[in-house]
Design a protein around this motif. Sequence first.
Motif, mmCIF file in Angstrom:
data_model
loop_
_atom_site.group_PDB
_atom_site.id
_atom_site.type_symbol
_atom_site.label_atom_id
_atom_site.label_comp_id
_atom_site.label_asym_id
_atom_site.label_seq_id
_atom_site.Cartn_x
_atom_site.Cartn_y
_atom_site.Cartn_z
ATOM 1 N N VAL A 272 39.117 23.474 32.269
ATOM 2 C CA VAL A 272 40.562 23.659 32.387
ATOM 3 C C VAL A 272 41.072 22.849 33.568
ATOM 4 C CG1 VAL A 272 42.427 25.333 32.660
ATOM 5 C CG2 VAL A 272 40.344 25.990 31.449
ATOM 6 N N GLN B 161 43.592 21.850 36.567
ATOM 7 C CA GLN B 161 44.461 22.561 37.501
ATOM 8 C C GLN B 161 45.913 22.096 37.425
ATOM 9 O OE1 GLN B 161 43.632 25.280 39.334
ATOM 10 N NE2 GLN B 161 41.750 25.118 38.110
ATOM 11 N N LEU C 39 47.507 24.062 34.713
ATOM 12 C CA LEU C 39 47.669 25.463 35.113
ATOM 13 C C LEU C 39 48.840 25.621 36.078
ATOM 14 C CD1 LEU C 39 43.971 26.634 35.619
ATOM 15 C CD2 LEU C 39 45.487 27.103 33.685
ATOM 16 N N LYS D 75 46.327 31.825 32.262
ATOM 17 C CA LYS D 75 45.232 32.749 32.591
ATOM 18 C C LYS D 75 44.357 33.009 31.369
ATOM 19 C CE LYS D 75 47.764 35.001 36.347
ATOM 20 N NZ LYS D 75 46.966 34.307 37.386
ATOM 21 N N GLU E 159 42.073 29.996 30.959
ATOM 22 C CA GLU E 159 40.981 30.060 31.936
ATOM 23 C C GLU E 159 39.911 31.057 31.502
ATOM 24 O OE1 GLU E 159 42.012 29.290 36.420
ATOM 25 O OE2 GLU E 159 43.503 30.682 35.598
ATOM 26 N N GLU F 130 36.102 29.919 30.495
ATOM 27 C CA GLU F 130 35.033 30.455 31.345
ATOM 28 C C GLU F 130 33.973 31.166 30.503
ATOM 29 O OE1 GLU F 130 34.459 33.662 35.025
ATOM 30 O OE2 GLU F 130 36.461 32.953 34.474
#
Length: 440
Positions: free
Chosen positions: A24, A26, A29, A296, A299, A303
Amino acid sequence: MASEIHMPEPVCLIENTRTKGLVVQQEALQVLSGITQPVVVVAITGLYRTGKSYLMNRLACQRKGFSLGSGVQSHTRGIWMWCVPHPCKPGHTLVLLDTEGLGDVEKGDMKNDMWIFVLTVLLSSTLIYNSKGTIDQQAVDQLHYVMKLTEQVKLKAAPEQSEDELEDSENVAPIFPTFVWTVRDFTLQLEVDGKEISEDEYLENALKLKAGSSPETQRYNQPRECICQFFRDRKCFVFYQPAHRRDLVRLEELPDDEIDCEFQQQVEKFCSHIWEKSPPKTIPCGRTITGTLLGKLAESYVETIRSGAVPCLETAVLALAKTVNAAAVKEAVTLYQDLMERRVKLPTETVQELLDLHTQCERETLELFQKQAFEEEICSFLADLTCQVEAIKDKFCRDNEQASHEKCEATLRDLFQDLDRKITDGVYNVPGHTTMCHCL
């Protein structure tokens, strides 16, 4: 009102790297974290080099943005994102996701194809599947192939249910986005037995099951059953070739008068449908997702994939709930502190006056928390909020008592200062002393 987001061009949301796998980004995000509006997430997937990026640029009301490319190689790696003000829904942001083309043999390792498809399904509220030519057995099989892994995601989305219960698609279909099949460079006439049919009827005919129970029939029906069960809300658009073959390499630069007028009408109809009918992104609990929460979720899913596990929607929602509820507690505590500081003038006349103000502020604080928090695991966060509010209230009570004490002392000092002055000035007789009189 939340300010509109302005992105001049797309950014990579999830990079597909050769060494690290899915990562992902940044920058994306950070963009999403600034979007507090509900988001309508429209994603496109399909075989590479089928013109997916062109449609996404048009949905952004632009000619350029997502890379089209002009050769046989896929230009999009991973998932790219473009956030624009929604053309038809004020107060919403349209999030466009252009995904890496499926089936690019030059990538070598194809395992991320399926993960990218899974992420696309989980993150989007509308999924566009782009294919070329016709909806034939090969096109159906290709869609079914990448759907197979999502079945594991569905099973993990409701772990409390048995496999028999999960076979009922009512339990898992809500996980899937609305579905739009776009067929590029369409080569057939839209008719059956000499009668004209609509694009939607063409799709439903292509997905119609055959009667019988032979192995061949079962192999034919299985992918169609899967598509129909889990993509309940289906729509189809067909597009004829937009220009002469030699001009396709510069399609984004062609003026309108050099693009087939029927193709332009088809694109306009497609865009209008997506803008008007695509729903805001929600999760199974019914919560509408903002850009912040979408980031979120991305992410959390990536993950999980990087850890070697299969993304679990329920687990992701619980993790999201913890993050959101913790933030809701923090904001509610801040509100309570601010309200008390503005409304309470220490010291109060009585303790009850302070307690009444506390009750008013606490009620407004709880209303804010209930409005922002997820229902999942809300009790523990509500208990934490109550504990923090109680601690602040106790401090106000102590400060109120101290302020009252200091005010009383100050009042007494003022009184005694006046008394001492009058005694010094001889205004009062002092016991044990002779009163001096002056006679004329």
